[in-house]
Design a protein around this motif. Sequence first.
Motif, PDB file in Angstrom:
ATOM      1  N   UNK A 179       9.126 -16.130 -32.999  1.00  0.00           N
ATOM      2  CA  UNK A 179      10.373 -16.705 -32.493  1.00  0.00           C
ATOM      3  C   UNK A 179      10.960 -17.689 -33.492  1.00  0.00           C
ATOM      4  N   UNK A 180      10.102 -18.494 -34.105  1.00  0.00           N
ATOM      5  CA  UNK A 180      10.579 -19.471 -35.085  1.00  0.00           C
ATOM      6  C   UNK A 180      11.177 -18.786 -36.305  1.00  0.00           C
ATOM      7  N   UNK A 181      10.588 -17.670 -36.725  1.00  0.00           N
ATOM      8  CA  UNK A 181      11.138 -16.932 -37.853  1.00  0.00           C
ATOM      9  C   UNK A 181      12.557 -16.479 -37.553  1.00  0.00           C
ATOM     10  N   UNK A 182      12.770 -15.922 -36.382  1.00  0.00           N
ATOM     11  CA  UNK A 182      14.100 -15.444 -36.024  1.00  0.00           C
ATOM     12  C   UNK A 182      15.063 -16.613 -35.843  1.00  0.00           C
ATOM     13  N   UNK A 183      14.582 -17.729 -35.324  1.00  0.00           N
ATOM     14  CA  UNK A 183      15.423 -18.910 -35.168  1.00  0.00           C
ATOM     15  C   UNK A 183      15.787 -19.515 -36.514  1.00  0.00           C
ATOM     16  N   UNK A 184      14.853 -19.512 -37.474  1.00  0.00           N
ATOM     17  CA  UNK A 184      15.136 -20.092 -38.789  1.00  0.00           C
ATOM     18  C   UNK A 184      16.233 -19.334 -39.508  1.00  0.00           C
ATOM     19  N   UNK A 185      16.396 -18.050 -39.185  1.00  0.00           N
ATOM     20  CA  UNK A 185      17.492 -17.302 -39.780  1.00  0.00           C
ATOM     21  C   UNK A 185      18.831 -17.885 -39.348  1.00  0.00           C
TER      22      UNK A 185
END
Length: 275
Positions: A179-185
């Motif tokens: 989830x954090x990876x997608x949010x960091x985008x």
Amino acid sequence: MSEERGAAFKAFEASGWSARAGTYDALMSRATGFAIAPLLDLVRPGDRVLDVGCGPGTLAAAAADRGAQVTGVDLAEGMVAEARRRHPGLTFLQADAEALPFPDGAFDVALGAFLVNHTPDAEAAVRELRRVARTVALAAWGPEDEVAFLALPAAAAAGLGGVPDGPDSERYASKDALAALLARADDEPDPRAGERAAPPARDVAVRVVRDALRVDSLDALWDGVRGGTVRTAARIEAASDEERARVRERLAELAEPHRTGDGYALPLTILVART
């Protein structure tokens, strides 16, 4: 990871997957198939869909069956050729997930099935998916101890060489990390884009899929790993005959707790994140 090491790993992966395009179905496609339905929850008839890291095109074809207009891309030439052979009515291109050859907003949905397990710069790849599509869905393997068909062969081959430095396969193996990876985008603009801002932030939901991959025999598991993985298969191929025999013997020991009759039921966990 440095640019030089990243390039070396990409070349290794592209060559490895190209060589396995014809044997991918024996094991790996059955495992990744558990992610198809949750990934396609986003897809509606008429949607422009991009499948990044499309492999032999199974997910792309399933999206097309739902009435989507589908394009698939993969870094491995062999996979692109195999996808074109299997699905001649669809469009497949060779492309790097970290630098997609499409304009901003070219697609309604971008899918990355197990992409983040294989690209050296997953953050750059996800930014690219967000750049070219309004909605993104990612699938990734769960924790190593919950994905037996990969973890057991990897453990059996541990310590062998033949693999260049690459990304940590466990980096996105939790709901929070994916989830954090997608949010960091959303939070980090692409440095190559100059003043262009990152796409507006959207909520990220993560679904957990748990099931079991049924394998008929140790031979099927052994052959499936050698024909459907890259890093573990490379370690096995680089080993001596004696080392390879020890790896197979160790795999039999590790797989024994999962035996069901003559075969095995190997638990797996898949995480599916979406915006």
